[in-house]
Design a protein around this motif. Structure first.
Motif, PDB file in Angstrom:
ATOM      1  N   ARG A  38       0.761  -1.254   0.027  1.00  0.00           N
ATOM      2  CA  ARG A  38      -0.021  -0.001  -0.060  1.00  0.00           C
ATOM      3  C   ARG A  38       1.073   1.409  -0.051  1.00  0.00           C
ATOM      4  N   LEU A  39       2.092   1.150   0.407  1.00  0.00           N
ATOM      5  CA  LEU A  39       2.902   2.330   0.568  1.00  0.00           C
ATOM      6  C   LEU A  39       3.860   2.511  -0.578  1.00  0.00           C
ATOM      7  N   VAL A  40       4.724   1.751  -0.983  1.00  0.00           N
ATOM      8  CA  VAL A  40       5.812   1.433  -1.865  1.00  0.00           C
ATOM      9  C   VAL A  40       5.492   2.633  -3.109  1.00  0.00           C
ATOM     10  N   PHE A  55       5.231   9.965  -1.125  1.00  0.00           N
ATOM     11  CA  PHE A  55       6.013  10.488   0.273  1.00  0.00           C
ATOM     12  C   PHE A  55       6.224   9.139   1.181  1.00  0.00           C
ATOM     13  N   THR A  56       5.137   8.019   0.998  1.00  0.00           N
ATOM     14  CA  THR A  56       5.454   6.979   2.105  1.00  0.00           C
ATOM     15  C   THR A  56       6.422   5.754   1.501  1.00  0.00           C
ATOM     16  N   GLY A  57       6.823   5.931   0.366  1.00  0.00           N
ATOM     17  CA  GLY A  57       7.701   4.828  -0.130  1.00  0.00           C
ATOM     18  C   GLY A  57       9.104   5.125   0.508  1.00  0.00           C
ATOM     19  N   HIS A  58       9.598   6.343   0.959  1.00  0.00           N
ATOM     20  CA  HIS A  58      10.808   6.460   1.459  1.00  0.00           C
ATOM     21  C   HIS A  58      11.166   5.932   2.825  1.00  0.00           C
ATOM     22  N   PHE A  59      10.195   5.446   3.281  1.00  0.00           N
ATOM     23  CA  PHE A  59      10.065   4.667   4.741  1.00  0.00           C
ATOM     24  C   PHE A  59      10.338   3.241   4.509  1.00  0.00           C
ATOM     25  N   THR A  96       9.720  18.280   1.986  1.00  0.00           N
ATOM     26  CA  THR A  96       9.964  18.683   0.724  1.00  0.00           C
ATOM     27  C   THR A  96      11.278  18.042  -0.094  1.00  0.00           C
ATOM     28  N   SER A  97      12.232  17.332   0.676  1.00  0.00           N
ATOM     29  CA  SER A  97      13.202  16.570   0.051  1.00  0.00           C
ATOM     30  C   SER A  97      12.609  15.411  -0.563  1.00  0.00           C
ATOM     31  N   ALA A  98      11.706  14.792   0.102  1.00  0.00           N
ATOM     32  CA  ALA A  98      10.763  13.464  -0.152  1.00  0.00           C
ATOM     33  C   ALA A  98      10.161  13.690  -1.292  1.00  0.00           C
ATOM     34  N   LEU A  99       9.360  14.987  -1.310  1.00  0.00           N
ATOM     35  CA  LEU A  99       8.262  15.109  -2.374  1.00  0.00           C
ATOM     36  C   LEU A  99       8.961  15.415  -3.769  1.00  0.00           C
ATOM     37  N   ILE A 100      10.114  16.167  -3.528  1.00  0.00           N
ATOM     38  CA  ILE A 100      10.769  16.707  -4.953  1.00  0.00           C
ATOM     39  C   ILE A 100      11.431  15.461  -5.295  1.00  0.00           C
ATOM     40  N   GLN A 113      10.344   2.335 -12.000  1.00  0.00           N
ATOM     41  CA  GLN A 113       9.071   1.859 -11.904  1.00  0.00           C
ATOM     42  C   GLN A 113       8.632   1.740 -10.320  1.00  0.00           C
ATOM     43  N   GLN A 114       9.568   1.471  -9.698  1.00  0.00           N
ATOM     44  CA  GLN A 114       9.522   1.208  -8.021  1.00  0.00           C
ATOM     45  C   GLN A 114      10.832   1.845  -7.506  1.00  0.00           C
ATOM     46  N   TYR A 115      10.511   2.485  -6.358  1.00  0.00           N
ATOM     47  CA  TYR A 115      11.452   3.036  -5.498  1.00  0.00           C
ATOM     48  C   TYR A 115      11.370   3.021  -4.153  1.00  0.00           C
ATOM     49  N   VAL A 116      12.305   2.665  -3.163  1.00  0.00           N
ATOM     50  CA  VAL A 116      12.112   2.780  -1.789  1.00  0.00           C
ATOM     51  C   VAL A 116      13.265   2.998  -0.991  1.00  0.00           C
ATOM     52  N   GLY A 117      13.340   3.523   0.189  1.00  0.00           N
ATOM     53  CA  GLY A 117      14.509   3.965   0.860  1.00  0.00           C
ATOM     54  C   GLY A 117      14.748   5.530   1.117  1.00  0.00           C
ATOM     55  N   LEU A 118      15.457   5.655   2.086  1.00  0.00           N
ATOM     56  CA  LEU A 118      15.599   7.120   2.629  1.00  0.00           C
ATOM     57  C   LEU A 118      16.837   8.011   2.150  1.00  0.00           C
ATOM     58  N   SER A 119      17.601   7.231   1.230  1.00  0.00           N
ATOM     59  CA  SER A 119      18.748   7.768   0.396  1.00  0.00           C
ATOM     60  C   SER A 119      18.643   9.197  -0.228  1.00  0.00           C
ATOM     61  N   GLY A 120      17.534   9.225  -0.874  1.00  0.00           N
ATOM     62  CA  GLY A 120      17.182  10.363  -1.661  1.00  0.00           C
ATOM     63  C   GLY A 120      16.901  12.003  -0.735  1.00  0.00           C
TER      64      GLY A 120
END
Length: 207
Positions: A38-40, A55-59, A96-100, A113-120
């Motif tokens: 649901r979040l990726v 937004f949620t995919g970063h977690f 801001t960083s997450a959304l941009i 097509q798919q991304y996860v993680g806090l690195s960005g």
């Protein structure tokens, strides 16, 4: 600045959001099977209107190594620049960083097509810290700012480390690093302008 127990940024203003993000990432990992679907960040589903995934995919993280790498970086950045953090500025910086980062991936890297993680987002947080160092006349800020852009340029030209890709069991999303840094840069510039205006208005009111 040499870190000691006395100058660690332990004030609630400096730590609250960092701890919150740390815990949310751990919770997302523990309940990954339940929440990931649901979040990726998934381009096709975002295109269908599931915008919260920006937004949620970063977690979320690909594996435990990925999670530990990002959480370690989160803590190291706090140790380095936590004295510049407040609940308000860190929250806005993270969002801001997450959304941009996500919007940049969506429009600028349609092959992702798919991304996860806090690195960005971490690149955006790093950018803020370096710029704040410069703002406070700490010359290491120039080295940090130059270093992060050189890293991003190297990744864009030559790709990411194969060792890191193997460690996290996924392709490193180098474009996320680029767009996360752009998000941090834009936030930092806006933050400095707003603060400068606030100081100017404060001086006028006292005059």
């Amino acid at each position: 600045m040499i870190l000691t127990l006395k100058n660690l940024p332990l004030n609630k203003q400096h730590t609250l959001m960092v701890i919150s993000i740390f815990l949310l990432a751990i919770l997302a990992w523990l309940f990954n099977e339940t929440v990931s679907e649901r979040l990726v960040y998934q381009r096709q589903l975002i295109n269908q209107g599931e915008l919260w995934r920006l937004f949620t995919g970063h977690f979320l993280h690909t594996n435990l190594n990925h999670l530990l790498l990002n959480l370690t970086a989160l803590v190291l950045l706090w140790l380095l620049h936590g004295h510049f953090y407040s609940v308000k500025n860190y929250s806005l910086l993270f969002i801001t960083s997450a959304l941009i980062c996500s919007v940049g991936l969506f429009y600028g890297a349609p092959d992702v097509q798919q991304y996860v993680g806090l690195s960005g987002v971490l690149h955006g947080i790093f950018m803020f810290g370096a710029i704040m160092d410069i703002r406070h006349q700490d010359k290491t800020g120039y080295l940090l700012l130059t270093g992060v852009w050189l890293k991003i340029a190297y990744e864009q030209l030559y790709g990411a480390s194969e060792q890191i890709s193997s460690l996290i069991n996924a392709t490193v999303a180098i474009d996320a690093h680029l767009w996360g840094a752009v998000g941090g840069l834009l936030f930092s510039c806006g933050y400095l302008v707003v603060n400068k205006k606030a100081r100017y208005n404060e001086k006028r009111s006292k005059a």
